[in-house]
Each structure stands twice: as C-alpha cells, then as structure tokens.
Enzyme design. Structure first.
Site, PDB file in Angstrom:
ATOM      1  N   ASN A 115     -10.188   0.072   0.861  1.00  0.00           N
ATOM      2  CA  ASN A 115      -8.731   0.112   0.742  1.00  0.00           C
ATOM      3  C   ASN A 115      -8.334  -0.556  -0.579  1.00  0.00           C
ATOM      4  O   ASN A 115      -8.513  -1.761  -0.748  1.00  0.00           O
ATOM      5  CB  ASN A 115      -8.126  -0.639   1.941  1.00  0.00           C
ATOM      6  CG  ASN A 115      -6.614  -0.681   1.916  1.00  0.00           C
ATOM      7  OD1 ASN A 115      -5.987  -0.393   0.891  1.00  0.00           O
ATOM      8  ND2 ASN A 115      -6.007  -1.050   3.034  1.00  0.00           N
ATOM      9  N   HIS A 147      -2.933   7.143   2.554  1.00  0.00           N
ATOM     10  CA  HIS A 147      -3.415   5.816   2.149  1.00  0.00           C
ATOM     11  C   HIS A 147      -4.753   5.580   2.842  1.00  0.00           C
ATOM     12  O   HIS A 147      -4.905   5.838   4.036  1.00  0.00           O
ATOM     13  CB  HIS A 147      -2.395   4.744   2.551  1.00  0.00           C
ATOM     14  CG  HIS A 147      -2.916   3.360   2.390  1.00  0.00           C
ATOM     15  ND1 HIS A 147      -3.574   2.951   1.252  1.00  0.00           N
ATOM     16  CD2 HIS A 147      -2.911   2.285   3.233  1.00  0.00           C
ATOM     17  CE1 HIS A 147      -3.952   1.690   1.393  1.00  0.00           C
ATOM     18  NE2 HIS A 147      -3.567   1.256   2.590  1.00  0.00           N
ATOM     19  N   CYS A 167       0.810  -1.227   0.000  1.00  0.00           N
ATOM     20  CA  CYS A 167       0.000   0.000   0.000  1.00  0.00           C
ATOM     21  C   CYS A 167       0.841   1.275   0.000  1.00  0.00           C
ATOM     22  O   CYS A 167       0.319   2.352  -0.285  1.00  0.00           O
ATOM     23  CB  CYS A 167      -0.957  -0.003   1.184  1.00  0.00           C
ATOM     24  SG  CYS A 167      -1.935  -1.493   1.292  1.00  0.00           S
TER      25      CYS A 167
HETATM   26  O1  UT7 Z   1      -3.331  -1.350   3.963  1.00  0.00           O
HETATM   27  C1  UT7 Z   1      -3.221  -1.861   5.249  1.00  0.00           C
HETATM   28  C2  UT7 Z   1      -4.246  -2.917   5.447  1.00  0.00           C
HETATM   29  N1  UT7 Z   1      -4.623  -3.258   6.792  1.00  0.00           N
HETATM   30  C3  UT7 Z   1      -5.092  -2.381   7.716  1.00  0.00           C
HETATM   31  O2  UT7 Z   1      -5.117  -1.203   7.534  1.00  0.00           O
HETATM   32  C4  UT7 Z   1      -5.615  -2.983   9.007  1.00  0.00           C
HETATM   33  C5  UT7 Z   1      -5.536  -2.064  10.178  1.00  0.00           C
HETATM   34  N2  UT7 Z   1      -6.410  -2.534  11.230  1.00  0.00           N
HETATM   35  C6  UT7 Z   1      -7.731  -2.216  11.264  1.00  0.00           C
HETATM   36  O3  UT7 Z   1      -8.214  -1.452  10.432  1.00  0.00           O
HETATM   37  C7  UT7 Z   1      -8.582  -2.781  12.376  1.00  0.00           C
HETATM   38  O4  UT7 Z   1      -7.738  -3.469  13.291  1.00  0.00           O
HETATM   39  C8  UT7 Z   1      -9.700  -3.742  11.872  1.00  0.00           C
HETATM   40  C9  UT7 Z   1     -10.760  -2.952  11.105  1.00  0.00           C
HETATM   41  C10 UT7 Z   1      -9.121  -4.820  10.956  1.00  0.00           C
HETATM   42  C11 UT7 Z   1     -10.376  -4.405  13.061  1.00  0.00           C
HETATM   43  O5  UT7 Z   1     -10.889  -3.396  13.933  1.00  0.00           O
HETATM   44  P1  UT7 Z   1     -10.677  -3.501  15.510  1.00  0.00           P
HETATM   45  O6  UT7 Z   1     -11.337  -2.332  16.102  1.00  0.00           O
HETATM   46  O7  UT7 Z   1      -9.187  -3.671  15.746  1.00  0.00           O
HETATM   47  O8  UT7 Z   1     -11.492  -4.799  15.855  1.00  0.00           O
HETATM   48  P2  UT7 Z   1     -10.974  -6.115  16.592  1.00  0.00           P
HETATM   49  O9  UT7 Z   1     -10.102  -6.912  15.686  1.00  0.00           O
HETATM   50  O10 UT7 Z   1     -10.460  -5.750  17.961  1.00  0.00           O
HETATM   51  O11 UT7 Z   1     -12.314  -6.888  16.770  1.00  0.00           O
HETATM   52  C12 UT7 Z   1     -13.310  -6.458  17.715  1.00  0.00           C
HETATM   53  C13 UT7 Z   1     -14.482  -7.412  17.646  1.00  0.00           C
HETATM   54  C14 UT7 Z   1     -14.065  -8.879  17.745  1.00  0.00           C
HETATM   55  O12 UT7 Z   1     -15.068  -9.551  18.464  1.00  0.00           O
HETATM   56  P3  UT7 Z   1     -14.859  -9.914  20.000  1.00  0.00           P
HETATM   57  O13 UT7 Z   1     -13.632 -10.787  20.053  1.00  0.00           O
HETATM   58  O14 UT7 Z   1     -14.651  -8.592  20.700  1.00  0.00           O
HETATM   59  O15 UT7 Z   1     -16.125 -10.603  20.380  1.00  0.00           O
HETATM   60  C15 UT7 Z   1     -14.082  -9.354  16.308  1.00  0.00           C
HETATM   61  O16 UT7 Z   1     -14.311 -10.731  16.186  1.00  0.00           O
HETATM   62  O17 UT7 Z   1     -15.137  -7.279  16.380  1.00  0.00           O
HETATM   63  C16 UT7 Z   1     -15.234  -8.567  15.753  1.00  0.00           C
HETATM   64  N3  UT7 Z   1     -15.176  -8.379  14.320  1.00  0.00           N
HETATM   65  C17 UT7 Z   1     -16.254  -8.103  13.578  1.00  0.00           C
HETATM   66  N4  UT7 Z   1     -17.552  -7.974  13.910  1.00  0.00           N
HETATM   67  C18 UT7 Z   1     -18.410  -7.670  12.911  1.00  0.00           C
HETATM   68  C19 UT7 Z   1     -14.087  -8.401  13.517  1.00  0.00           C
HETATM   69  N5  UT7 Z   1     -14.451  -8.143  12.248  1.00  0.00           N
HETATM   70  C20 UT7 Z   1     -15.796  -7.962  12.277  1.00  0.00           C
HETATM   71  C21 UT7 Z   1     -16.728  -7.661  11.276  1.00  0.00           C
HETATM   72  N6  UT7 Z   1     -18.023  -7.517  11.626  1.00  0.00           N
HETATM   73  N7  UT7 Z   1     -16.394  -7.492   9.966  1.00  0.00           N
END
Ligand code: UT7
Length: 328
Positions: free
Chosen positions: A285, A255, A112
């Site tokens: 993205n 980005h 990216c």
């Molecule tokens: O170009 C670079 C590419 N990558 C990135 O930029 C990734 C950077 N990271 C992020 O943008 C964020 O970390 C994410 C959007 C990927 C995830 O957001 P988060 O606020 O860090 O969520 P999390 O991983 O802490 O998940 C929180 C909860 C979890 O459930 P529990 O364990 O709290 O019950 C996940 O299982 O949200 C759940 N979850 C979802 N729920 C509904 C994860 N993905 C989803 C989803 N829909 N799509």
C-alpha cells in the site's frame, strides 16, 4: 470542456525491496500470514530519499511520456500524507527541480484517497481555462511514519510516487468524492514532533487515541469495514452521474490496500476480478501513490488502451473516499 485528457504518466519506486521474509526477521510474522490476509509479497522502501525526490523522479517520467518540458506546466499538485516539511510544500520543491517556473504549486493531504481528490482538483482548474497543463503527483514515504514493531500495520505499507500530466478535454469524466470525519480516529499519524503536541485539555480532546508517538496507527478492522462498503458505493455514485453501469468500465484501478478488500468490492459491484488491476503483491500500500502507480503500470503493460473507460477508486484516512470515471 468538462473532462480531462491524460497526456502522460510515470511512476518511481526506490530500488530497495523489503520482502515478507525480510519483515519476518524484524517482527513476529510470516509470508503465509501476510500473503493470505493481504495479498502483499514485497514493498519498496526508501533509504533516505525525500518525498519530493520520489515525486520528481515520477514526474520526469510522466513529462517524458507526454513529451513536455517542466516549463509547459501551469499547475503542480502533490498528494502526500508524508511531506518532507510542514512548509515549504513538496510541490514547491518539485517545481524547482523540474524548472517548472510557470507553475503554481500546492500539496493536498487526503491520505490514500488523495490522488482522486487531486486529479479532480486539477480538472477544475483546467476546465476554467486558467490552467492549460497540470502535473498531478502522488508521492509517499510511508516508511518514515511506520512503527516496525507494529506487525498488523508495518506489513502493509511501501514507498513510491506516480504522476499524471493532464489537460482539459471533452472526454467522458465524472467524480464522486467524500469524507466521514467520524472515522478520523481509525487511521491516524500524530504530529511529527511528539514533544510539541497540543495540551492535554478536555477542550482539545478530539477523540483520537492517547499516544505521543508520531507513527501511523490504525484500527485495521474498522478501516477494513469502511473500505469494503465505500469502494463500491463511491464507484456506483460516480457511474450514476454519467448513466453508466459497473460493466461499462474496461478497467478498475482501486486503491491497493488489501487484496481481500478489492475482492469484496469486485463481488459487490458484480464485476469479475480480472477487470481490477492489482499491484499489491509488488508494492504493498503506497497510499496516494497506489492508484497512479497501478494506472501507469496497466498502461505500460497494454492493459489500459486509448479510448478505454477507467474507474479510479480510493479510500483512506480521514476517513476519505473518491471515485473518478475517465476515458484514457
Ligand atoms: O490505506 C488504508 C490502510 N489501512 C488498511 O487498509 C487496513 C485495513 N485492514 C486490514 O487490511 C486488515 O484488518 C489487517 C491486514 C490490518 C489485519 O487483518 P485481519 O484479518 O483483520 O487480522 P486481525 O487484526 O483480526 O488479526 C488476526 C490475528 C491476531 O491474532 P489473534 O489475536 O487472533 O491471536 C493478530 O494478532 O493475526 C495476528 N496478526 C498477525 N499475525 C502474523 C496481526 N498481524 C499479524 C502479522 N503476522 N503481521
């Protein structure tokens, strides 16, 4: 001459749109979660278009914008994480399609952050005088490496391409590029053909997760932490090179990974969000295409004007990062 003049820009996204609602039908998610955690509402997904095709469509628009013909281009660089082939390069096929017979060609994979790397590479060819006009393209078919069972990853990405036509100039320019290979394991798509992966021997163990799947996998939290730290760092380092302060920039083109990442960068730089151009809600993205798509859209919408000072800033798998300060 140490800088570049952007002669023309253009972008192309496939017509097919996948909304948050559509995703909620194939994976356990919902619009509210995706919107509040990422800012994304929809993404464009290719329906069998090769990566080179996306690049060509964007390049044609950039060439039209610059009022140039393919034959007037001396260098084509395609930034892509999702090339159609190991060889030939995407850039070679783009060259053929554009009849850019005078251009040398190459692909670069810096994920990216790729557009900042490739634009800076093109500039280095341009300032030697060996290359007069360069076409720099970000082209990505991320849907080909996305696992639509992985809800934390599939919601983020979309497909698309964008291109700049550039020449050398005396305009303001600075760049700051870097990488941290210790973070390689946090954002990874393995070999395209999982049955031909390297041997399971200790000496080949590079610390990446055990998987025979070619899908993109990520440690979202680690990438998030890196991104929020590195965006303001890279932008500040590039600004330092030209003795500028964050408030001297007219428009930031970050980005487009996650709205919360951009908001944190804006607050760490002490710059209001209205100086950051955001396209996330419409395209998600698109990896190395996200910065040039946003740039072209901001130009066409009259937000970026000739003479404006712009900061392009990206991060991605590698982990890589890059910032460019330029005058449009
Ligand atoms: O170009 C670079 C590419 N990558 C990135 O930029 C990734 C950077 N990271 C992020 O943008 C964020 O970390 C994410 C959007 C990927 C995830 O957001 P988060 O606020 O860090 O969520 P999390 O991983 O802490 O998940 C929180 C909860 C979890 O459930 P529990 O364990 O709290 O019950 C996940 O299982 O949200 C759940 N979850 C979802 N729920 C509904 C994860 N993905 C989803 C989803 N829909 N799509």
């Amino acid at each position: 001459m140490q800088g570049i003049n952007v002669l023309g820009t253009g972008f192309y996204v496939p017509e097919n749109i996948m909304t948050n609602e559509d995703l909620s039908k194939i994976v356990e998610t919902n619009d509210e979660w995706i919107t509040t955690r990422t800012g994304i509402k929809q993404r464009h997904i290719s329906t069998g278009h090769p990566t080179w095709y996306l690049g060509v469509e964007a390049a044609r628009k950039a060439l039209d914008d610059a009022n140039l013909d393919g034959s007037e281009i001396d260098l084509i660089i395609v930034s892509t994480t999702t090339p159609d082939y190991y060889t030939p390069s995407c850039a070679c096929i783009v060259q053929r399609e554009l009849k850019a017979t005078n251009a040398m060609t190459m692909d670069v994979n810096c994920a990216c952050a790729g557009f900042t790397y490739t634009l800076d590479m093109a500039r280095r060819y341009l300032i030697t005088g060996d290359v007069k006009k360069a076409l720099v393209i970000g082209a990505e078919n991320l849907s080909t490496i996305i696992d639509y069972d992985d809800r934390a990853t599939c919601i983020l990405f979309g497909d698309g391409a964008a291109a700049f036509v550039v020449e050398a100039s005396d305009k303001l320019y600075a760049s700051f590029l870097g990488a941290d290979g210790n973070g390689a394991k946090y954002l990874i798509a393995k070999h395209n053909n999982p049955t031909r992966w390297h041997k399971d021997e200790e000496r080949f163990n590079d610390g990446t997760p055990e998987t025979d799947r070619h899908y993109l996998s990520q440690d979202g939290k680690e990438v998030y932490k890196f991104a929020t730290k590195i965006l303001p760092f890279a932008a500040s380092k590039a600004l330092e090179k030209v003795n500028m302060n964050p408030e001297d920039i007219d428009c930031y083109i970050p980005h487009q990974a996650n709205l919360r990442i951009i908001q944190t960068a804006s607050s760490n730089l002490g710059i209001p969000m209205d100086k950051f151009y955001v396209t996330l809600e419409r395209y998600g993205n698109t990896s190395s295409s996200s910065i040039p798509i946003a740039f072209d859209e901001a130009v066409k919408n009259g937000i970026i004007k000739r003479g404006d000072k712009i900061c392009l800033v990206g991060f991605g798998a590698g982990l890589t990062y890059g910032a460019i300060i330029l005058e449009y």
